[in-house]
Enzyme design. Sequence first.
Site, mmCIF file in Angstrom:
data_model
loop_
_atom_site.group_PDB
_atom_site.id
_atom_site.type_symbol
_atom_site.label_atom_id
_atom_site.label_comp_id
_atom_site.label_asym_id
_atom_site.label_seq_id
_atom_site.Cartn_x
_atom_site.Cartn_y
_atom_site.Cartn_z
ATOM 1 N N HIS A 102 0.837 -1.206 0.000
ATOM 2 C CA HIS A 102 0.000 0.000 0.000
ATOM 3 C C HIS A 102 0.875 1.260 0.000
ATOM 4 O O HIS A 102 0.354 2.368 0.018
ATOM 5 C CB HIS A 102 -0.883 0.051 1.255
ATOM 6 C CG HIS A 102 -1.975 -0.977 1.276
ATOM 7 N ND1 HIS A 102 -2.749 -1.260 0.192
ATOM 8 C CD2 HIS A 102 -2.438 -1.767 2.281
ATOM 9 C CE1 HIS A 102 -3.642 -2.195 0.510
ATOM 10 N NE2 HIS A 102 -3.463 -2.521 1.765
ATOM 11 N N LYS A 149 -19.132 -5.961 0.776
ATOM 12 C CA LYS A 149 -20.217 -5.962 -0.213
ATOM 13 C C LYS A 149 -19.680 -6.089 -1.642
ATOM 14 O O LYS A 149 -20.328 -6.677 -2.499
ATOM 15 C CB LYS A 149 -21.012 -4.660 -0.119
ATOM 16 C CG LYS A 149 -21.905 -4.543 1.097
ATOM 17 C CD LYS A 149 -22.738 -3.297 0.912
ATOM 18 C CE LYS A 149 -23.751 -3.088 2.012
ATOM 19 N NZ LYS A 149 -24.423 -1.783 1.819
ATOM 20 N N ARG A 189 -9.866 3.325 -6.937
ATOM 21 C CA ARG A 189 -11.321 3.204 -6.811
ATOM 22 C C ARG A 189 -11.920 4.576 -6.545
ATOM 23 O O ARG A 189 -11.222 5.477 -6.025
ATOM 24 C CB ARG A 189 -11.587 2.273 -5.611
ATOM 25 C CG ARG A 189 -12.997 1.845 -5.441
ATOM 26 C CD ARG A 189 -13.132 0.912 -4.245
ATOM 27 N NE ARG A 189 -14.452 0.302 -4.219
ATOM 28 C CZ ARG A 189 -14.918 -0.440 -3.235
ATOM 29 N NH1 ARG A 189 -14.166 -0.692 -2.170
ATOM 30 N NH2 ARG A 189 -16.132 -0.949 -3.296
HETATM 31 P P1 A3P Z 1 -16.447 -2.892 0.177
HETATM 32 O O1 A3P Z 1 -16.045 -2.558 1.571
HETATM 33 O O2 A3P Z 1 -16.954 -1.706 -0.580
HETATM 34 O O3 A3P Z 1 -17.363 -4.046 0.088
HETATM 35 P P2 A3P Z 1 -9.094 -4.213 -0.185
HETATM 36 O O4 A3P Z 1 -9.019 -5.596 -0.695
HETATM 37 O O5 A3P Z 1 -8.177 -3.256 -0.900
HETATM 38 O O6 A3P Z 1 -8.986 -4.147 1.294
HETATM 39 O O7 A3P Z 1 -10.536 -3.664 -0.589
HETATM 40 C C1 A3P Z 1 -11.665 -4.189 0.045
HETATM 41 C C2 A3P Z 1 -12.864 -3.932 -0.823
HETATM 42 O O8 A3P Z 1 -12.857 -4.841 -1.937
HETATM 43 C C3 A3P Z 1 -14.153 -4.231 -0.060
HETATM 44 O O9 A3P Z 1 -15.119 -3.345 -0.613
HETATM 45 C C4 A3P Z 1 -14.410 -5.670 -0.449
HETATM 46 O O10 A3P Z 1 -15.744 -6.084 -0.254
HETATM 47 C C5 A3P Z 1 -14.025 -5.654 -1.919
HETATM 48 N N1 A3P Z 1 -13.702 -6.985 -2.448
HETATM 49 C C6 A3P Z 1 -13.072 -7.995 -1.831
HETATM 50 N N2 A3P Z 1 -12.984 -9.058 -2.632
HETATM 51 C C7 A3P Z 1 -13.589 -8.727 -3.795
HETATM 52 C C8 A3P Z 1 -13.842 -9.422 -5.010
HETATM 53 N N3 A3P Z 1 -13.463 -10.674 -5.181
HETATM 54 N N4 A3P Z 1 -14.499 -8.766 -5.994
HETATM 55 C C9 A3P Z 1 -14.905 -7.481 -5.830
HETATM 56 N N5 A3P Z 1 -14.708 -6.768 -4.694
HETATM 57 C C10 A3P Z 1 -14.046 -7.387 -3.689
#
Ligand code: A3P
Length: 334
Positions: free
Chosen positions: A138, A297, A160
Amino acid sequence: MESSLVQEHASNAGMEAMQKAHIRSLEIIPTLNKSKGWHSDIYEYQGFWYDSMLLQGLILAQDLFRAQSSDIFLCSHPKTGTTWLKALTFAVATRTQFDESSSPLLTKMPHDCIPSLEFDLLKLLNQRDPETHFLATHFPYSSLPKSIIASGCKIVYVCRDPRDTFVSRWKFAEKILFKHTEPIPVEEAFEKFCEGVSHNGPYWEHVLGFWRASLESPEKILFLKYEELKKDPTLYVKKLADFYGRPFSVEEEEKGVIENIVKMCSFENLSNLEVNKTGKHRLDTPFAIENNLFFRKGNVGDWKDCLTNEMAERLSQIVEQKLSGSGLTLTKTQ
Ligand code: A3P
């Protein structure tokens, strides 16, 4: 990074170098600008904000991590799709060994399949698996350990809509960060995000660093948007495979390998796997965390349920103004 953890591992990897870097980080932190973060104090280092643990990790990584030219980095600001990008990348890279019925992704959380520079640094310094070529971080582009750029490593960056990023981060904080600390009001957290005083923030600067670098070296940096991945995951799985130098063959395409990867890594599939519903990862570190927190979500535009119109408008305006002239937009449909 906790001193005990550093001391424990210091005997293995270049003890002197690690202790030096650790001492350097302890000396630097008190000299930095400090602000109240969402759950602990955060410090401004090289234009971005971190809590003290992550900052020590960054300084250690900058001093000690040596990239190999074959390394490929998955970079992102937190909550922009890192878990998904890791899953897709791992599935693409291992597709000749495993299919959707045998992939380690069925029993291992994506973060356990692709190590992270900040959370797995000690392991990467001490016992790096020579087969590990994909790494994630990150950290912002301008603060990456110098050897990553100098070695010509490829980078994939995912960003995003800042409104969804903020909401995702806030919901994550509610579940984990505020377990042990008094939560700050969401309005205050939002204000800090808008001011750029947030973990790994300013968000727009994080994005702009990789965006500009991708314009300069498109063959080295692939810049992706979560929303576009959601719209056409098949296209982006192909792009990833091409970028990694492992394009799909006609035979693979005909056999439906791409669609199977998309399906296996979909939010619906991953979030319903037992390992991601009930498992925990990084159990042997201070960063142990429930896997299900990474699957909330997975929607585009979820901010509409959480932010007022005024908040959404304010954040969009700030970000678009910061991005103006860059050729990039994060809140407007293109
Ligand atoms: P939301 O909190 O909006 O649902 P990161 O992986 O960078 O921590 O980001 C987390 C975000 O990605 C979360 O968003 C999570 O639900 C979503 N996410 C995780 N796995 C995913 C997938 N396979 N496809 C789409 N979104 C995903």
